[in-house]
Design a protein around this motif. Structure first.
Motif, PDB file in Angstrom:
ATOM      1  N   PRO A   1     -27.630 -16.378  13.028  1.00 55.58           N
ATOM      2  CA  PRO A   1     -27.020 -17.718  13.024  1.00 55.58           C
ATOM      3  C   PRO A   1     -27.917 -18.738  12.321  1.00 55.58           C
ATOM      4  O   PRO A   1     -29.139 -18.622  12.341  1.00 55.58           O
ATOM      5  N   ILE A   2     -27.275 -19.709  11.712  1.00 55.93           N
ATOM      6  CA  ILE A   2     -27.985 -20.826  11.087  1.00 55.93           C
ATOM      7  C   ILE A   2     -27.949 -21.984  12.082  1.00 55.93           C
ATOM      8  O   ILE A   2     -26.916 -22.238  12.711  1.00 55.93           O
ATOM      9  N   GLY A   3     -29.043 -22.681  12.206  1.00 56.12           N
ATOM     10  CA  GLY A   3     -29.144 -23.790  13.153  1.00 56.12           C
ATOM     11  C   GLY A   3     -28.604 -25.095  12.585  1.00 56.12           C
ATOM     12  O   GLY A   3     -27.629 -25.114  11.833  1.00 56.12           O
ATOM     13  N   GLU A   4     -29.284 -26.154  12.922  1.00 55.15           N
ATOM     14  CA  GLU A   4     -28.870 -27.501  12.529  1.00 55.15           C
ATOM     15  C   GLU A   4     -28.693 -27.608  11.020  1.00 55.15           C
ATOM     16  O   GLU A   4     -29.451 -27.026  10.254  1.00 55.15           O
ATOM     17  N   GLY A   5     -27.674 -28.331  10.602  1.00 55.94           N
ATOM     18  CA  GLY A   5     -27.401 -28.514   9.188  1.00 55.94           C
ATOM     19  C   GLY A   5     -26.601 -27.382   8.573  1.00 55.94           C
ATOM     20  O   GLY A   5     -26.451 -27.315   7.351  1.00 55.94           O
ATOM     21  N   ARG A   6     -26.083 -26.490   9.413  1.00 57.59           N
ATOM     22  CA  ARG A   6     -25.303 -25.354   8.907  1.00 57.59           C
ATOM     23  C   ARG A   6     -24.058 -25.848   8.186  1.00 57.59           C
ATOM     24  O   ARG A   6     -23.316 -26.666   8.692  1.00 57.59           O
ATOM     25  N   PRO A   7     -23.803 -25.335   6.983  1.00 63.47           N
ATOM     26  CA  PRO A   7     -22.591 -25.744   6.269  1.00 63.47           C
ATOM     27  C   PRO A   7     -21.343 -25.099   6.879  1.00 63.47           C
ATOM     28  O   PRO A   7     -21.415 -24.015   7.455  1.00 63.47           O
ATOM     29  N   PHE A   8     -20.229 -25.777   6.755  1.00 63.72           N
ATOM     30  CA  PHE A   8     -18.956 -25.238   7.212  1.00 63.72           C
ATOM     31  C   PHE A   8     -18.700 -23.929   6.481  1.00 63.72           C
ATOM     32  O   PHE A   8     -18.894 -23.823   5.275  1.00 63.72           O
ATOM     33  N   LEU A   9     -18.268 -22.913   7.214  1.00 62.90           N
ATOM     34  CA  LEU A   9     -18.008 -21.561   6.711  1.00 62.90           C
ATOM     35  C   LEU A   9     -19.270 -20.858   6.236  1.00 62.90           C
ATOM     36  O   LEU A   9     -19.221 -19.923   5.448  1.00 62.90           O
ATOM     37  N   GLY A  10     -20.421 -21.301   6.723  1.00 59.58           N
ATOM     38  CA  GLY A  10     -21.681 -20.644   6.424  1.00 59.58           C
ATOM     39  C   GLY A  10     -22.338 -20.206   7.716  1.00 59.58           C
ATOM     40  O   GLY A  10     -22.053 -20.740   8.784  1.00 59.58           O
ATOM     41  N   GLY A  11     -23.193 -19.206   7.632  1.00 56.89           N
ATOM     42  CA  GLY A  11     -23.917 -18.738   8.798  1.00 56.89           C
ATOM     43  C   GLY A  11     -23.582 -17.306   9.137  1.00 56.89           C
ATOM     44  O   GLY A  11     -23.175 -16.522   8.287  1.00 56.89           O
TER      45      GLY A  11
END
Length: 87
Positions: free
Chosen positions: A16-26
């Motif tokens: 998982p990507i934390g804070e600032g993750r782009p929409f449809l990213g992670g």
């Protein structure tokens, strides 16, 4: 019809990507949750650009493509578990 297209490059990652993750990213689960949100907001189609986050400017190796396709398969499985995809 409403179409929602992810901006390029949106990373598809194992973790998982934390804070600032782009929409449809992670991670696959994060992307599936975004797909659910898109569906709930009225999107009927979502396009993901092939090779997201693979560094296309540096050239792709077959293993990179295999890894991305594997992660995309996990996105589909996670979306199915959330009931995002229509039967």
């Amino acid at each position: 019809m409403v179409v929602n297209q992810a901006p390029w490059p949106t990373p598809l990652t194992r973790e998982p990507i934390g804070e600032g993750r782009p929409f449809l990213g992670g991670s696959p689960r994060q992307v599936a949750e975004d797909l659910m949100a898109a569906r709930e907001s009225g999107a009927t189609e979502v396009y993901l650009a092939g090779g997201q986050g693979l560094g296309l400017d540096e050239g792709l190796q077959a293993a990179d493509v295999d890894q991305w396709l594997g992660l995309l398969g996990e996105v589909i499985e996670a979306a199915d578990r959330l009931g995002v995809r229509a039967p």
